[in-house]
Design an enzyme around this catalytic site. Structure first.
Site, PDB file in Angstrom:
ATOM      1  CD  GLN A   1      17.696  43.881 -16.017  1.00  0.00           C
ATOM      2  OE1 GLN A   1      18.196  42.656 -15.674  1.00  0.00           O
ATOM      3  NE2 GLN A   1      18.298  44.639 -16.957  1.00  0.00           N
TER       4      GLN A   1
ATOM      5  CE  LYS B   1      21.154  40.350 -17.348  1.00  0.00           C
ATOM      6  NZ  LYS B   1      20.760  41.894 -16.589  1.00  0.00           N
TER       7      LYS B   1
ATOM      8  CG  ASP C   1      24.400  43.661 -12.433  1.00  0.00           C
ATOM      9  OD1 ASP C   1      24.790  42.938 -13.567  1.00  0.00           O
ATOM     10  OD2 ASP C   1      23.261  44.112 -12.735  1.00  0.00           O
TER      11      ASP C   1
END
Ligand code: NAP
Length: 283
Positions: A97, A53, A120
């Site tokens: 995460q 990422k 997200d």
């Protein structure tokens, strides 16, 4: 019939180029789009994902900061850090995460992220926005799948779509997105009786299960579009999806490969959400 392959790598590369262009335009106005990735603990897969990422972001001109904390970090300290990031106007996207260490309530942590920075798309506000058709952030994986259908110019209106899997981050949002495009949507899951009876009716099948060979050739209507979200390992240890690719390829009209399908699209859509967050914040 041999299905046409929807090349996720090629499409993701084009999307990254678009993001790069939007990033350059923002930078010309003095705004540096900035994603902060929070990693708690040392889960090996999470370390790989977060590294990707950061690299993806930097390659498209986005600023990415990886904040690493030990697994012993308290939930309250994490929540406090998110509160600070929410208030920092130089930060446009916040990604925590998953999975988090066991002593943390992942739901509570995700809900602490400002919906304006929820790149997200896992926040309840984001899910609600998708449900009612308001602007928000769509979760990257189903968003990437939808972009693949757009790429082949597939008109979903009135089509039968079957989504296999009902997780909050893939199956359910995928179903909402397909519904938003006026498809008729069926969601199947582990309790579904006679999965094949459903998939045989489908013009579009999205498999998001996490088990090999959930979709085989005799389950697919000739010409159908088959999108494979699954990530599994075959007997040789190689990455494979939920779909029996070699068999289904002989029946489907379009199919996504694993690797090189939904995976790179998921990564690309995080960049899209981040540049979008920065643009919304900058007015
Ligand atoms: P998940 O939370 O484990 O959900 C799996 C779903 O599959 C559940 O809804 C489950 O039903 C259903 N299921 C299980 N066995 C089934 C069966 N035999 N027939 C029909 N449905 C069945 O997984 P997820 O997070 O959605 O991820 C799904 C897969 O996609 C995994 O392989 C994951 O690694 C992969 N993935 C890939 C990407 C990417 O970027 N390529 C991104 C995210 C996820 P119940 O609800 O009844 O248990």
């Amino acid at each position: 019939m041999t299905a046409q392959i929807i090349d996720g790598n090629a499409l993701a590369a084009r999307i990254r180029a678009e993001v790069q262009g939007r990033t350059d335009a923002l930078k010309a106005r003095g705004i540096v789009p900035h994603l902060v990735i929070v990693l708690v603990g040392d889960d090996p897969a999470s370390q790989v994902y977060t590294k990707h990422k950061v690299n993806d972001s930097e390659q498209t001109g986005l600023k990415a900061t990886l904040e690493r904390y030990p697994a012993t970090l308290s939930e309250s300290d994490l929540l406090e850090r998110i509160r600070v990031l929410n208030g920092d106007s130089s930060v446009h996207g916040i990604l925590v995460q998953l999975p988090l260490p066991k002593h943390m309530d992942a739901h509570k942590v995700i809900e602490a992220i400002s919906p304006a920075k929820d790149v997200d798309g896992f926040h309840v506000s984001s899910a609600g926005a998708l449900m009612v058709g308001q602007p928000g952030f769509w979760p990257c994986t189903p968003h990437g799948c939808l972009r693949m259908l757009d790429e082949i110019g597939y008109d979903l209106k009135g089509r039968n779509a079957v989504v296999i899997g009902r997780s909050n981050i893939v199956g359910k949002p995928m179903a909402m997105m397909l519904l938003g495009r006026n498809a008729t949507v069926t969601i199947c899951h582990s309790q579904t009786r006679d999965l094949r009876a459903h998939t045989l009716q489908a013009d579009v099948i999205v498999a998001a299960v996490g088990k090999r060979n959930v979709v085989t050739a005799e389950m697919v209507k000739p010409g159908a579009v088959v999108i494979d979200v699954g990530m599994n390992r075959n007997d040789a240890g190689k990455l494979c999806g939920d779909v029996d690719f070699e068999g289904v390829k002989q029946v489907a009209g379009w199919i996504t490969p694993v690797p090189g399908g939904v995976g790179p699209m998921t990564r690309a859509m995080l960049l899209v959400n981040t540049i979008e967050a920065a643009q919304r914040a900058s007015g």
